[in-house]
Design an enzyme around this catalytic site. Structure first.
Site, PDB file in Angstrom:
ATOM      1  N   GLU A  40       0.312  -1.513   7.091  1.00  0.00           N
ATOM      2  CA  GLU A  40      -0.357  -1.009   8.289  1.00  0.00           C
ATOM      3  C   GLU A  40      -0.906   0.385   8.024  1.00  0.00           C
ATOM      4  O   GLU A  40      -0.565   0.999   7.003  1.00  0.00           O
ATOM      5  CB  GLU A  40       0.631  -0.979   9.466  1.00  0.00           C
ATOM      6  N   PRO A  41      -1.721   0.919   8.917  1.00  0.00           N
ATOM      7  CA  PRO A  41      -2.271   2.265   8.688  1.00  0.00           C
ATOM      8  C   PRO A  41      -1.208   3.320   8.431  1.00  0.00           C
ATOM      9  O   PRO A  41      -1.429   4.255   7.662  1.00  0.00           O
ATOM     10  CB  PRO A  41      -3.042   2.548   9.985  1.00  0.00           C
TER      11      PRO A  41
ATOM     12  N   ALA B  40       2.218   2.403   7.676  1.00  0.00           N
ATOM     13  CA  ALA B  40       3.404   1.759   7.096  1.00  0.00           C
ATOM     14  C   ALA B  40       2.972   0.976   5.861  1.00  0.00           C
ATOM     15  O   ALA B  40       2.470  -0.143   5.972  1.00  0.00           O
ATOM     16  CB  ALA B  40       4.081   0.843   8.110  1.00  0.00           C
TER      17      ALA B  40
ATOM     18  N   GLU C   5       5.126 -11.673  -6.300  1.00  0.00           N
ATOM     19  CA  GLU C   5       3.912 -10.858  -6.255  1.00  0.00           C
ATOM     20  C   GLU C   5       3.947  -9.792  -7.346  1.00  0.00           C
ATOM     21  O   GLU C   5       2.942  -9.561  -8.049  1.00  0.00           O
ATOM     22  CB  GLU C   5       3.756 -10.181  -4.892  1.00  0.00           C
TER      23      GLU C   5
ATOM     24  N   GLY D 255     -18.518   7.998 -25.112  1.00  0.00           N
ATOM     25  CA  GLY D 255     -19.496   7.811 -24.043  1.00  0.00           C
ATOM     26  C   GLY D 255     -19.694   6.363 -23.674  1.00  0.00           C
ATOM     27  O   GLY D 255     -19.915   6.029 -22.500  1.00  0.00           O
TER      28      GLY D 255
ATOM     29  N   THR E 241       4.551   0.827  -4.765  1.00  0.00           N
ATOM     30  CA  THR E 241       4.161   1.979  -5.575  1.00  0.00           C
ATOM     31  C   THR E 241       5.166   2.189  -6.711  1.00  0.00           C
ATOM     32  O   THR E 241       6.301   1.712  -6.661  1.00  0.00           O
ATOM     33  CB  THR E 241       4.121   3.251  -4.720  1.00  0.00           C
TER      34      THR E 241
END
Length: 378
Positions: A111-112, A114, A233, A333, A358
């Protein structure tokens, strides 16, 4: 190599989802892998083992980690989750179509406010006894496959919501696209990586869900479902990291073999390059052995394998990012531009240190589990 590889760069640049190719993963005349771990009686492939999951995710990520991420959301977070935790009627009704790809979806947990603190979620479902169902309200964030068009939601989702007073009183619900009150808050664009995988914020406003058909498992009992599915997962995400590392290493070696410098026909004579290649190979092989050691002993129907599910993702995610970083350094590069692939792999690899847990959450979980084990390591 023939279908996933050629389209990866184009869809990454345009930040679009290759829906026609994705459908081939599940069609009867395609790969048939969208229901990889779903029993054959429900229309799946019937490979109910973690090693099969790891192989598919490694191979897809070798060419296109973003497409693989959408595959993970559908096949692991939705299909496997429902196959393990759903009732016979739910699995028969929903998964007989989802693996064949008349439906595409995922799972709604974050959630935003959580993410890692998943049990701090605020989305809630209140029981309505008059209608024998729940009214679901809340917002879910960072949802893979949340929208396929940028406007409409995906087709089918498993949604976690609070249903009781205790912190662990979480229930899992089935929410289908087109249900009243279910909408896209926003399509999330301009991501660092995984740009070809659609991500969205999803909103639930008084979404009514029948208790008899839309509750997965027991009311207030979804924490166990959540932990069980997080294990596979994390293993799948570790496998994605292995695919990224293998491709980065291949690109590094191929470039070094063809680049003349300082009078030498290639870069293999230079100690700095030798260090980058040799350390990358050793770390890649260590991660691969750890991954398949874990998958060979993982039962998808059980839980309690969190220590190594956390551990293998923690190691492999950091390793993949480091190997991709070395590939960029070796290629100079050329490694910094999209045509040579490794800059995209480096950007995609970063998500693996965040999504599905995380690095910091893995540290916490692993030390907790080791402190409780009470025995010496073998």
């Amino acid at each position: 190599q023939t279908q996933v590889e050629p389209q990866a760069l184009e869809y990454n640049r345009s930040e679009t989802f290759n829906l026609p190719l994705f459908r081939k993963f599940g069609s009867a005349n395609g790969l048939g892998i969208l229901g990889l771990t779903v029993p054959e009686q429900y229309g799946g492939a019937g490979f109910i083992n973690a090693t099969a999951v790891a192989i598919v995710h490694e191979e897809l990520s070798y060419s296109d980690p973003a497409l693989c991420l959408s595959y993970l959301a559908h096949s692991v977070l939705l299909c496997n989750n429902l196959a393990v935790n759903g009732s016979h009627d739910q699995v028969r009704k929903l998964l007989s179509t989802a693996p064949c790809l008349s439906q595409i979806g995922g799972m709604c947990m974050s959630e935003p406010n959580a993410g890692t603190d998943v049990l701090g979620m605020k989305s809630n479902a209140v029981y309505d006894s008059a209608r024998d169902g729940f009214l679901l309200n809340g917002t879910k964030m960072w949802i893979t496959n949340g929208t396929l068009t940028g406007k409409e939601t995906g087709d089918l989702f498993l949604v976690y919501a609070r249903t009781g007073e205790k912190r662990s009183d979480i229930t899992q619900f089935i929410v289908e696209g087109g249900t009243d009150g279910f909408s896209v808050g926003q399509k999330i664009s301009d991501k660092l990586g995984m740009r070809a995988s659609p991500t969205a914020e999803l909103v639930f406003e008084n979404v009514f869900l029948l208790a008899s058909t839309h509750v997965v498992g027991e009311v207030n009992g979804a924490t166990l479902c959540m932990m069980r599915n997080l294990e596979i997962e994390r293993v799948a995400l570790a496998a994605m990291a292995i695919g990224i590392a293998r491709r980065s290493l291949d690109e590094m070696v191929a470039y070094s073999s063809n680049r003349p410098a300082f009078g030498k026909p290639n870069l293999f004579a230079f100690g700095q390059i030798q260090k980058h290649i040799a350390e990358s190979y050793a770390e890649y092989m260590a991660g691969k052995c750890y991954l398949y050691g874990v998958t060979n002993g993982l039962d998808l129907s059980t839980h309690g394998n969190g220590l190594d599910a956390d551990g293998v993702k923690l190691y492999c995610a950091q390793m993949a990012k480091n190997v991709a970083d070395r590939a960029i350094q070796v290629m100079g590069g050329y490694g910094y531009v999209g045509e040579y692939n490794v800059e995209r792999l480096w950007r995609d690899a970063k998500l693996l240190e965040i999504g599905g847990g995380t690095n910091e959450s893995h540290h916490k979980n692993m030390v907790r589990d080791l402190s409780k084990s009470g025995s010496k390591l073998e």
